[in-house]
Design a protein around this motif. Structure first.
Motif, PDB file in Angstrom:
ATOM      1  N   CYS A   1       0.801  -1.213   0.000  1.00  0.00           N
ATOM      2  CA  CYS A   1       0.000   0.000   0.000  1.00  0.00           C
ATOM      3  C   CYS A   1       0.842   1.274   0.000  1.00  0.00           C
ATOM      4  O   CYS A   1       0.312   2.356   0.069  1.00  0.00           O
ATOM      5  CB  CYS A   1      -0.961   0.002   1.191  1.00  0.00           C
ATOM      6  N   SER A   2       2.145   1.146  -0.064  1.00  0.00           N
ATOM      7  CA  SER A   2       2.971   2.340  -0.132  1.00  0.00           C
ATOM      8  C   SER A   2       3.602   2.402  -1.506  1.00  0.00           C
ATOM      9  O   SER A   2       4.341   1.517  -1.901  1.00  0.00           O
ATOM     10  CB  SER A   2       4.064   2.290   0.936  1.00  0.00           C
ATOM     11  N   ASP A   3       3.316   3.454  -2.196  1.00  0.00           N
ATOM     12  CA  ASP A   3       3.775   3.506  -3.590  1.00  0.00           C
ATOM     13  C   ASP A   3       5.286   3.579  -3.691  1.00  0.00           C
ATOM     14  O   ASP A   3       5.859   3.278  -4.711  1.00  0.00           O
ATOM     15  CB  ASP A   3       3.112   4.665  -4.326  1.00  0.00           C
TER      16      ASP A   3
ATOM     17  N   GLU B   1      -8.035   5.446  -1.617  1.00  0.00           N
ATOM     18  CA  GLU B   1      -6.723   6.096  -1.672  1.00  0.00           C
ATOM     19  C   GLU B   1      -6.581   7.198  -0.625  1.00  0.00           C
ATOM     20  O   GLU B   1      -5.487   7.492  -0.170  1.00  0.00           O
ATOM     21  CB  GLU B   1      -6.473   6.665  -3.071  1.00  0.00           C
ATOM     22  N   ARG B   2      -7.688   7.846  -0.298  1.00  0.00           N
ATOM     23  CA  ARG B   2      -7.620   8.916   0.692  1.00  0.00           C
ATOM     24  C   ARG B   2      -8.762   8.793   1.688  1.00  0.00           C
ATOM     25  O   ARG B   2      -9.865   8.361   1.350  1.00  0.00           O
ATOM     26  CB  ARG B   2      -7.663  10.297   0.011  1.00  0.00           C
TER      27      ARG B   2
ATOM     28  N   PRO C   1      -4.108  11.259   2.774  1.00  0.00           N
ATOM     29  CA  PRO C   1      -3.860   9.908   2.241  1.00  0.00           C
ATOM     30  C   PRO C   1      -4.386   8.835   3.171  1.00  0.00           C
ATOM     31  O   PRO C   1      -4.519   9.025   4.387  1.00  0.00           O
ATOM     32  CB  PRO C   1      -2.338   9.853   2.112  1.00  0.00           C
ATOM     33  N   LYS C   2      -4.588   7.656   2.616  1.00  0.00           N
ATOM     34  CA  LYS C   2      -5.319   6.564   3.257  1.00  0.00           C
ATOM     35  C   LYS C   2      -4.864   6.250   4.686  1.00  0.00           C
ATOM     36  O   LYS C   2      -3.688   6.215   4.991  1.00  0.00           O
ATOM     37  CB  LYS C   2      -5.217   5.297   2.414  1.00  0.00           C
TER      38      LYS C   2
ATOM     39  N   GLY D   1       0.649   9.948   8.059  1.00  0.00           N
ATOM     40  CA  GLY D   1       0.049   9.137   7.001  1.00  0.00           C
ATOM     41  C   GLY D   1      -0.164   7.673   7.311  1.00  0.00           C
ATOM     42  O   GLY D   1      -0.908   7.002   6.607  1.00  0.00           O
TER      43      GLY D   1
ATOM     44  N   SER E   1       0.562   5.800   4.345  1.00  0.00           N
ATOM     45  CA  SER E   1       1.214   6.648   3.339  1.00  0.00           C
ATOM     46  C   SER E   1       2.495   7.179   3.976  1.00  0.00           C
ATOM     47  O   SER E   1       2.531   7.463   5.179  1.00  0.00           O
ATOM     48  CB  SER E   1       0.286   7.817   2.985  1.00  0.00           C
TER      49      SER E   1
ATOM     50  N   THR F   1       3.734   9.910   4.156  1.00  0.00           N
ATOM     51  CA  THR F   1       3.656  11.371   4.167  1.00  0.00           C
ATOM     52  C   THR F   1       3.086  11.922   5.473  1.00  0.00           C
ATOM     53  O   THR F   1       2.432  11.231   6.236  1.00  0.00           O
ATOM     54  CB  THR F   1       2.709  11.849   3.046  1.00  0.00           C
TER      55      THR F   1
ATOM     56  N   GLU G   1       2.122  18.345   1.839  1.00  0.00           N
ATOM     57  CA  GLU G   1       1.939  16.898   1.968  1.00  0.00           C
ATOM     58  C   GLU G   1       3.246  16.298   1.487  1.00  0.00           C
ATOM     59  O   GLU G   1       3.482  16.183   0.287  1.00  0.00           O
ATOM     60  CB  GLU G   1       0.748  16.420   1.146  1.00  0.00           C
TER      61      GLU G   1
ATOM     62  N   GLU H   1       6.777  13.645   1.867  1.00  0.00           N
ATOM     63  CA  GLU H   1       7.241  12.313   2.252  1.00  0.00           C
ATOM     64  C   GLU H   1       8.255  12.398   3.387  1.00  0.00           C
ATOM     65  O   GLU H   1       9.160  13.237   3.375  1.00  0.00           O
ATOM     66  CB  GLU H   1       7.890  11.619   1.063  1.00  0.00           C
TER      67      GLU H   1
END
Lengths: 640, 640
Positions: B34-36, B282-283, B335-336, B354, B357, B359, B386, B388
């Protein structure tokens, strides 16, 4: 005050004494009436020569650990009426674990799970029999005179219970309630068998009863008819093997290294019911038990039983034990109302602290055995020293170099003294300087112990002193003060105060031992749990109104992920933690059902309850486990 | 990974990452999906440049106190599912007090005395309604943006209870159970009134409900029909003033310094019942509450009630709040599955961590108010950054110098970043270096807080980080590990790890504040207790089977010194401690009757029980008080 004692009296004592006077006023007032030298010392003691910052010959290194640095000693601390056992790391004084035993613990689910309730004991309706406790003394199992890492024991004074702690997993696995006992105070394990030399390890725990009561209990007002029992519990089965009825009461307990003798300090030989009566006699006793003879008497059927108890009780009263050659017990006299009795690591002596007398009494064990063998005319000839130390001596620790360290409750001091010198002084050598050092502690110390002090491997490095009052030593937090477990460096000639460690009330006793004596296990073995739920066994089974929910946890999922019940079902929920990673504990809470417990890695635990509230109940993991910990839930849906 | 982040990636990370991998494997595996940018960071993060021993510009002085030296900060710590609040001294990390609230405490007699049972709540049969709890968050009352030393609050997640702690005596005086709430997670007091400028102090506590349930609760399986309530409790009466029904759920809570806004981070806007569903969108959102408008709506009667509850519930769903000019709530997207939301001490921002996320999202409060005023077209325009930070951001603390400190659960790191730089970076300035430092912590950190961080007086000296796993940082004590509250010096440019402090599971949140903000009282006032027993009032009175025993304690005597009851009597025993000396606490235990409690100086407490066991029962003092403490007893004689 003895002459040599004056040599150690330093300046600055009066101001401190005044402060103590206001804080422990009742104590000082109380003692003044019963200490023949109390007045002379008031306002003059308090050396302070070894206070923090003074030079010394200590070599224990820095007491403060760097982040990640491990302690070098374990400490097992009793938790007083908090009811737990605590594990400290030393020298840091950090509390690493509280082990629930007598009292429920909401973190663990102790008193909530079926397994813990069976250990704690329940009433016929399934509720816990007791939810309070008052732990006093903790000691560990021995082999060849040193700790062997199998067990520790701890007692509950309120309800006369003895708990055993497994030192592999640091959990309580058995609790025994002593019959016909109130005020169960001192305990000590034996160190080897009195008869069989192959049994070089602990197989018995000795337990003293402080409050004399009618036997069996009945509403009798005349205290002179009350009696106390000294109990022996089997270390493995935890069954009570036998008891001894004595005169007076039992306070602290000690055992000899050869396994032959146990002893208890005794106050209230007067059988009084008020404190003035309890302290009216000039001398009480240290009461010795001849273990082999007692067990032979039990074997020979020379015992009674009381009330519902089937435990054999032998007669240990003075009147019944006049002949040394057959005596089960021996009463060595000590000044009034003694408190602690401690075995020296050279295996030779028991030392009794005087409490209401400013003295310690040194009893030579070989001479006590001589008396039992008919070789010593008078039992009091076993006393080889009785020397003044200061006001309110309570307990004594040892450094393995011949020195003893005794707490002085009223003086708020620790006094270091040499046992051989005390014996020489007692024998008439007025030049024998037995008091070597004094250290002010903060404040009113009770128990004291040093690293390995209760073993033949006493190493004389660290000493901890349990101060009953902390007063001004920590930030104020309202009326209830922390107690102060002060750490002292005893490696040099002078004692050096290293640190103040606050603890929640009320530790009494504690032991300190080298970390290499333990090799704890940090992950359970699943096969040790008969109810363990294998991954393919998770699910719900029903037999009429009895429902069994078998559940597993593996971060971040409980399986099954929901389950349905009917209102009124009698439910047993069994949870196995399939996670194997060290420290990966899960919790399991059911809102509004008063259920929460944890399962450590590979552990299984169960709870039984009636599904009496309809609705949706999100059972969730209460022990942070994973990035999706908050999402780790299962739904209990109770149909109306 | 951002470019500037790479600048801070140091060597040596891989070995540590492998270790973390075995210990938090599930966490890493779970997050990868789930973390891009999770994969890119795995095995490469972990700076360690600021590990202990590294040079730094810190100036907080020695963390290790000399004996008798006092801490300079108080810490109030939640006790997790141990169920208590804890008071720590900092920088020493010493635990000075545990304050019982939701869970019985055998030392104090919490859950045993009549007074504590009334606060905790009982069933119709007089037994405690709950004996487990799961405390998460603790915050204190404010005045003018700083703590005023009146109260602290703490929540129980399991049973949806809020407890208030009086900070004069450090005791819990009220507990409120929220109606129609399960999984009560976040709390935060307001800091002033949204309307009345004279009310510059806390009068409300906001409470988030994490688990959506049927309203009212019923056995409904379809999770999409479940709802959560955001609750407001009155700080003085502790009554629930109002609730807001929302979409999704509530997690952590924050409040603005101007009193106008409260907010809760929200995950599971999907209304899922399994974790995969809960993280599918996603959010999610940071959900803002317009306090003044909500209270106006309640006043105007625009509310419903649910089930037996009389508490007004207003509609805070998105569908009902589309018009900014009338909206009660505003949903700012983040974010989610965000976790912590924290108010910066410059009063400008809420920062959402996050969790799933990498972030943090910075929301400018002035812009949120602009939206409510119709001046901001889109609510998400209130997001000013927002950025990282790393894997698993959970919570954020502040130093008062514009820097934020966020815990990274999966990276086991603390990241220091500059809020203004992050805003510039977000606005397009690619040269803005917002990450200033990284520090490895041990391990898997959750909450973080810094000295005075939650006030306008944030002073940027000490920071504590609550590490959920301690693994190898302390001596092994079996499967259940202590957690590790690490102390960090944040006074310089680089963070410096000062000490590891083990704590019993499971602290979540905590606050740290200057010691001069509190002036606790250490002796009670006798007149504050309606049942107080004056010295001449001690004795026994009887009305049929109801018996009142009025007792006093004054070391070393309980008065009366014995008392008689008849089997079956309903007894209320009232004990007043006449001792006035600070720290002179007495305990009172009745063997076999499951009673033990303490009375601090000048305190009165009572217990009620049925005299159902005949015999002699030695009631004794359980709190060491005096040289004759062991002799301090009274006899309860129960006639058959």
């Amino acid at each position: 005050m003895s002459k040599q004692d004056k040599n150690h009296t330093a300046n600055g004592g009066f101001g401190r004494r005044q402060f103590l006077g206001t804080a422990a006023a009742a104590g000082l007032a109380g003692i003044a009436a019963c200490s023949d030298k109390g007045d002379a010392r008031t306002g003059t003691a308090g050396a302070g020569a070894s206070a923090a910052g003074a030079s010394h010959g200590g070599s224990v290194g820095n007491v403060h650990l760097k982040p990640g640095e491990l302690d070098t000693y374990y400490g097992l601390w009793s938790g007083g009426h908090t009811g737990d056992m605590r594990v400290l790391g030393l020298p840091s004084g950090r509390e690493l674990l509280r082990i629930p035993c007598f009292v429920p613990d909401a973190l663990v689910g102790w008193g909530i799970t079926d397994e813990s309730k069976r250990i704690m004991g329940t009433r016929p309706d399934g509720t816990l029999r007791y939810t309070v406790g008052d732990t006093h003394h903790t000691h560990a199992s021995y082999r060849d005179g040193n700790y062997d890492g199998r067990y520790a024991w701890i007692n509950d004074k309120i309800n006369a219970r003895l708990a055993r702690i497994r030192l592999d997993y640091f959990v309580c696995d058995k609790i025994t309630e002593l019959p016909n006992v109130q005020g169960f105070h001192g305990i000590f394990p034996d160190k080897r068998d009195p008869v069989d030399p192959a049994i070089n390890y602990t197989t018995r725990i000795f337990c003293g009863a402080e409050f004399a009561i009618p036997l069996p209990n009945a509403p009798i007002g005349d205290g002179t008819t009350y009696r106390s029992l000294f109990s022996c519990v089997d270390a493995e089965t935890m069954a009570v093997r036998w008891q001894v009825m004595i005169d007076g009461n039992c306070d602290l307990v000690a055992t000899s290294y050869d396994g032959k003798l146990a002893a208890t300090n005794q106050y209230n030989s007067e059988n009084g019911v008020h404190f003035e009566e309890m302290m009216s006699a000039e001398r009480d006793a240290c009461l010795f038990f001849h273990v082999a003879r007692i067990e032979a008497a039990v074997k020979a059927g020379k015992f009674k039983t009381y009330g519902d108890s089937k435990v054999p009780v032998v007669d240990g009263t003075q009147a019944a034990n006049q002949d040394p050659l057959t005596a089960l017990t021996a009463y060595v006299s000590v000044p009034k109302n003694p408190h602690g009795v401690n075995a020296s690591p050279d295996q030779k002596y028991f030392i009794c602290a005087g409490k209401l007398s400013p003295t310690c009494t040194v009893i030579e064990l070989a001479k006590v055995l001589d008396w039992f063998d008919g070789k010593l005319p008078k039992i009091d000839d076993a006393i080889v020293a009785e020397v003044e130390l200061g006001l309110g001596p309570l307990h004594t620790a040892f450094d393995g170099r011949g020195n003893a360290y005794t707490t002085l409750f009223l003086d708020s001091q620790l006094v270091k003294w040499n046992v051989d010198a005390a014996i020489r002084f007692h024998a008439g050598d007025r030049n024998a300087r037995y008091v070597l050092d004094r250290l002010d502690v903060h404040y009113q110390p009770g128990h004291v112990n040093a690293s390995q002090s209760e073993t033949i491997a006493a190493d004389g490095k660290y000493l901890a002193v349990g101060c009953k009052f902390s007063k001004d030593r920590f930030l104020p937090v309202g009326p209830l003060h922390a107690e102060n477990e002060q750490l002292v460096d005893i490696s040099g000639d002078r004692m050096v105060l290293l640190a103040d460690h606050p603890v929640r009330g009320e530790p009494h006793d504690f032991i300190i031992f080298r970390r290499d004596l333990l090799q704890p296990k940090q992950v359970y073995a699943m096969e040790d749990f008969p109810l363990a739920v294998a991954p393919d066994q998770a699910g719900v089974t029903r037999a009429g109104r009895k429902v069994t929910v078998r559940m597993t946890s593996q971060a971040p999922v409980f399986t099954p992920r929901e389950f349905r019940l009917r209102r009124g079902d009698e439910v047993t929920l069994i949870l196995t933690n399939l996670d194997k990673v060290e420290d990966l504990t899960h919790g399991f809470a059911i809102p509004k059902y008063n259920i929460n417990f944890i399962v450590n890695p590979q552990e299984t635990a169960s709870v039984t309850f009636v599904a009496d509230q309809p609705g949706v109940f999100w059972c969730y993991c209460t022990h942070f486990c994973h990035a999706l910990h908050l999402e780790m839930r299962t739904r209990m849906i109770v149909e109306a």
